[in-house]
Structure formats: C-alpha cells, structure tokens
Motif scaffolding. Structure first.
Motif, PDB file in Angstrom:
ATOM      1  N   ARG A 122      -6.863   0.989  -6.484  1.00 20.49           N
ATOM      2  CA  ARG A 122      -7.828   1.520  -5.504  1.00 20.49           C
ATOM      3  C   ARG A 122      -7.388   1.074  -4.114  1.00 20.49           C
ATOM      4  O   ARG A 122      -7.136  -0.115  -3.879  1.00 20.49           O
ATOM      5  CB  ARG A 122      -9.229   1.013  -5.800  1.00 20.49           C
ATOM      6  CG  ARG A 122     -10.315   1.686  -4.944  1.00 20.49           C
ATOM      7  CD  ARG A 122     -11.700   1.234  -5.355  1.00 20.49           C
ATOM      8  NE  ARG A 122     -12.726   1.972  -4.627  1.00 20.49           N
ATOM      9  CZ  ARG A 122     -13.771   1.405  -4.015  1.00 20.49           C
ATOM     10  NH1 ARG A 122     -13.920   0.081  -4.036  1.00 20.49           N
ATOM     11  NH2 ARG A 122     -14.667   2.146  -3.394  1.00 20.49           N
ATOM     12  N   VAL A 123      -7.308   2.029  -3.200  1.00 14.49           N
ATOM     13  CA  VAL A 123      -6.778   1.745  -1.876  1.00 14.49           C
ATOM     14  C   VAL A 123      -7.578   2.502  -0.814  1.00 14.49           C
ATOM     15  O   VAL A 123      -8.371   3.389  -1.114  1.00 14.49           O
ATOM     16  CB  VAL A 123      -5.286   2.153  -1.765  1.00 14.49           C
ATOM     17  CG1 VAL A 123      -4.422   1.342  -2.717  1.00 14.49           C
ATOM     18  CG2 VAL A 123      -5.116   3.652  -2.013  1.00 14.49           C
ATOM     19  N   ALA A 124      -7.323   2.149   0.440  1.00 17.65           N
ATOM     20  CA  ALA A 124      -7.869   2.874   1.585  1.00 17.65           C
ATOM     21  C   ALA A 124      -6.745   3.101   2.578  1.00 17.65           C
ATOM     22  O   ALA A 124      -5.883   2.242   2.761  1.00 17.65           O
ATOM     23  CB  ALA A 124      -9.005   2.093   2.238  1.00 17.65           C
TER      24      ALA A 124
ATOM     25  N   VAL B   8      -4.439  -0.307   2.502  1.00 21.13           N
ATOM     26  CA  VAL B   8      -5.150  -1.539   2.164  1.00 21.13           C
ATOM     27  C   VAL B   8      -5.638  -1.443   0.721  1.00 21.13           C
ATOM     28  O   VAL B   8      -6.227  -0.435   0.333  1.00 21.13           O
ATOM     29  CB  VAL B   8      -6.373  -1.744   3.081  1.00 21.13           C
ATOM     30  CG1 VAL B   8      -7.038  -3.092   2.794  1.00 21.13           C
ATOM     31  CG2 VAL B   8      -5.985  -1.642   4.536  1.00 21.13           C
ATOM     32  N   LYS B   9      -5.393  -2.469  -0.064  1.00 21.05           N
ATOM     33  CA  LYS B   9      -5.963  -2.514  -1.409  1.00 21.05           C
ATOM     34  C   LYS B   9      -7.449  -2.872  -1.305  1.00 21.05           C
ATOM     35  O   LYS B   9      -7.832  -3.720  -0.501  1.00 21.05           O
ATOM     36  CB  LYS B   9      -5.225  -3.537  -2.269  1.00 21.05           C
ATOM     37  CG  LYS B   9      -3.767  -3.167  -2.537  1.00 21.05           C
ATOM     38  CD  LYS B   9      -3.091  -4.177  -3.451  1.00 21.05           C
ATOM     39  CE  LYS B   9      -1.632  -3.809  -3.681  1.00 21.05           C
ATOM     40  NZ  LYS B   9      -0.957  -4.782  -4.582  1.00 21.05           N
ATOM     41  N   VAL B  10      -8.252  -2.209  -2.127  1.00 17.37           N
ATOM     42  CA  VAL B  10      -9.709  -2.347  -2.036  1.00 17.37           C
ATOM     43  C   VAL B  10     -10.264  -2.841  -3.362  1.00 17.37           C
ATOM     44  O   VAL B  10     -10.005  -2.242  -4.417  1.00 17.37           O
ATOM     45  CB  VAL B  10     -10.367  -1.002  -1.671  1.00 17.37           C
ATOM     46  CG1 VAL B  10     -11.877  -1.161  -1.565  1.00 17.37           C
ATOM     47  CG2 VAL B  10      -9.796  -0.450  -0.374  1.00 17.37           C
TER      48      VAL B  10
ATOM     49  N   LEU C 203      -9.470  -8.587   7.431  1.00 16.70           N
ATOM     50  CA  LEU C 203     -10.704  -7.802   7.395  1.00 16.70           C
ATOM     51  C   LEU C 203     -11.080  -7.408   5.976  1.00 16.70           C
ATOM     52  O   LEU C 203     -12.267  -7.393   5.620  1.00 16.70           O
ATOM     53  CB  LEU C 203     -10.538  -6.558   8.276  1.00 16.70           C
ATOM     54  CG  LEU C 203     -10.510  -6.851   9.770  1.00 16.70           C
ATOM     55  CD1 LEU C 203      -9.841  -5.714  10.528  1.00 16.70           C
ATOM     56  CD2 LEU C 203     -11.922  -7.096  10.304  1.00 16.70           C
ATOM     57  N   ALA C 204     -10.083  -7.102   5.157  1.00 20.66           N
ATOM     58  CA  ALA C 204     -10.364  -6.774   3.759  1.00 20.66           C
ATOM     59  C   ALA C 204     -11.037  -7.953   3.061  1.00 20.66           C
ATOM     60  O   ALA C 204     -11.934  -7.767   2.220  1.00 20.66           O
ATOM     61  CB  ALA C 204      -9.077  -6.386   3.032  1.00 20.66           C
ATOM     62  N   GLY C 205     -10.630  -9.172   3.427  1.00 23.67           N
ATOM     63  CA  GLY C 205     -11.276 -10.358   2.878  1.00 23.67           C
ATOM     64  C   GLY C 205     -12.726 -10.476   3.309  1.00 23.67           C
ATOM     65  O   GLY C 205     -13.607 -10.778   2.495  1.00 23.67           O
TER      66      GLY C 205
END
Length: 325
Positions: A87-89, A109-111, A283-285
């Motif tokens: 799953r990515v963005a 980005v991996k989500v 930010l993903a964190g």
C-alpha cells in the motif's frame, strides 16, 4: 480502465470519463491501482483555462494531478524497495483521476494499513509542503504563526504541524464562519475572516507585536497586506497564488526588517532530494502515530469527478475532497 480528462476549458461539466488501456510502468515508475484520489484545488484552475490567469495554463487535452493512495500492481525497471501488493501513496502529475496510475518510484510513500484514505493522500504532497513552508520560514519553538487558507488541505495540516514544531500563538485566516471554526478545531488559537476589510487589524489585536512566520497560498492583495501584520524580522513564505494574482510586495517591507521567501515542491526535491525524502518519511511516521490527521469533506465516485470540482469551486470544502474508483 477509466480515466478522467477534459478536451475543452470551462466549468466542472467539461470533465469526461474515458476508457483507456492500463498503462505500463517505465524505468523508475510504479503502477498503482487506486483506492482513493485526493483532488487538488489547482486543477480547478487549470480546467478553467485562460480565464483563470496566465499562471494556470495547460494545453488540451487536459490531464489532472492528484494524490493517489493504492496498491502496487507492477514495478518498472530499476525500481528497488517497492513490491507488488504494498500500500502506497504518490503524487501523480498526469491522469491521476483513473483506476490505475503511473508514479515515480523515488517519491512514493509506503502507507500503513491502519491509516485512513484522507490522511494517506496528504503524504505525497500536502504534508511535505506544509512542513517545508514552516521550516522555510525558520519557525522556532514559541514563535507565532499565521496560516492563510487554513481550512484547506494544506492549511489544516500546517496548523497541526505548527503545533508539533512547538509554535506559540497560531493564527488562522479563512473566508467563512464554518471555516474559522474548522481551523480552531485543527490547532488555531485565533481565527480571522480575511474577507473582512480590517482583517489585518484583527490579527494585530490578537498578536500585538506581529506574527513571526506567515504562510500564504492566496497571493494578490492578501499577500501584500500580510506584511502589515508581520513582526520585525518576520518571515512570509508564499507557495501558491489561488487568486491568480502575483502582485509584487513593496520594497519598503524589506527595509522594515521583513522578508519573503517562495516555495515550490518540485524545486525543493530537485535541490535537496535526500532531505525531501527524509521529511516524507518523517511525516509518514507522524500520520501512523495519529499525530497528524486529515479531515475529509466529501468522498465522490470517480465517475462523478465533476461534482468533486464543484465542491472546490464553491470554496466550501473543509479539508480534503476525495475520489474513489
């Protein structure tokens, strides 16, 4: 597969659903099956064509950008660290309104599976812009911040990130009572309606010494008047011109110990690719930990993309508008 394009300029009704072949990823690209697509305000300007102003010109047929969340279906040559099924963005620059999209692997980005669609769509573009404009403004803990267009996708994330970075007083501006309340709910201490003639006076009353960092994506008269509320050594950062007007800022503002910087995500990634990539992961964190969340105003079927544009044209959306296949 379905995709949405426009073959003439105009209102939302010019958006058309077409049938197209599923694209094949080239070198450095990834094919993503879309789960949700974040709609960006700038595309409503491109869709309008010449009447939107010289800075919003794209040739026909018109393709649409978007922040796409989905599943990796295939990877092109040279792609490492991404696998089918993840799953990515990704920020998609062309034909983002589609069942399948191509994206540059470098900026994917991996989500985490637990992250909602709205928040995930902020990771490729909106959240990195919000973070970097604050850092471009040199925000330090305890300093005051003013965020224009605070009820928009980037704006409501900038409010939250300002809090994470230790800002002192956070001021928001928006154009309606509903948007002002929304801004307060997402981190603003003070909310001011910038459609009112004396909005600068209201900001000055709330922050008598002036604001230290100011973020603007409106341009025009709003940006020019913003220098009235900047503190000595205050820093304004402009990252858009929704008004279509790139009016110049008086040189006298510089002599008043105030500064203006511009920000563009593509230029930032070109100039500092490693730092830009690190900030995306940072930010993903925050999103995975629940420290940043996106508000979703509406979720619209892909086949009704015109309705998504109407919502943005009406300037009533609070947070994100999403398309779903």
């Amino acid at each position: 597969m379905r995709r949405v394009r426009y073959h003439e300029y105009g209102g939302p009704e010019v958006l058309r659903v077409e049938q197209a072949e599923v694209p094949v990823p080239g070198e450095g690209q990834v094919l993503v099956r879309a789960e949700a697509i974040g709609v960006n305000f700038v595309d409503t300007k491109y869709r309008q064509g010449p009447e939107a102003g010289a800075i919003f010109q794209r040739p026909l047929p018109g393709t649409l950008t978007g922040d796409v969340v989905g599943t990796v279906e295939a990877v092109g040559q040279g792609v490492e660290g991404l696998a089918v099924g993840e799953r990515v963005a990704a920020l998609v620059a062309e034909d983002a309104y589609a069942d399948y999209v191509l994206a540059a692997a470098q900026w994917i980005v991996k989500v985490d599976e637990g992250v909602d669609h709205g928040s995930a769509t902020m990771l490729p573009m909106g959240a990195p812009v919000a973070l970097r404009v604050l850092r471009t403004g040199g925000l330090t803990p305890g300093e005051s911040v003013l965020v224009h267009s605070a009820a928009g996708g980037i704006g409501h994330f900038a409010l939250q990130i300002a809090r994470l970075l230790g800002a002192g007083t956070v001021v928001a501006t928006a154009g309606s009572d509903a948007k002002l309340e929304f801004a307060r709910e997402h981190g603003a201490d003070i909310a001011v309606n910038y459609t009112e003639q004396n909005w600068t006076g209201a900001v000055r009353a709330a922050v008598p010494d002036g604001v230290d960092v100011l973020l603007d994506a409106v341009g025009g008269d709003v940006l020019r008047r913003s220098f009235e509320v900047l503190a000595p050594y205050g820093r304004a950062v402009t990252y858009g011109a929704a008004s279509g007007d790139l009016i110049s800022v008086p040189v006298t503002s510089v002599f008043a110990l105030k500064s203006l910087a511009g920000f563009n995500l593509t230029a930032w990634r070109t100039a500092r690719p490693e730092q830009a990539r690190a900030e995306m992961d940072e930010l993903a964190g925050y999103v995975a930990e629940g420290k940043l969340t996106a508000a979703v105003h509406a979720t619209v079927p892909l086949a009704e993309a015109a309705e998504a544009h109407r919502l943005l044209d009406d300037r009533a959306a609070l947070g994100r508008v999403l398309l779903v296949p």
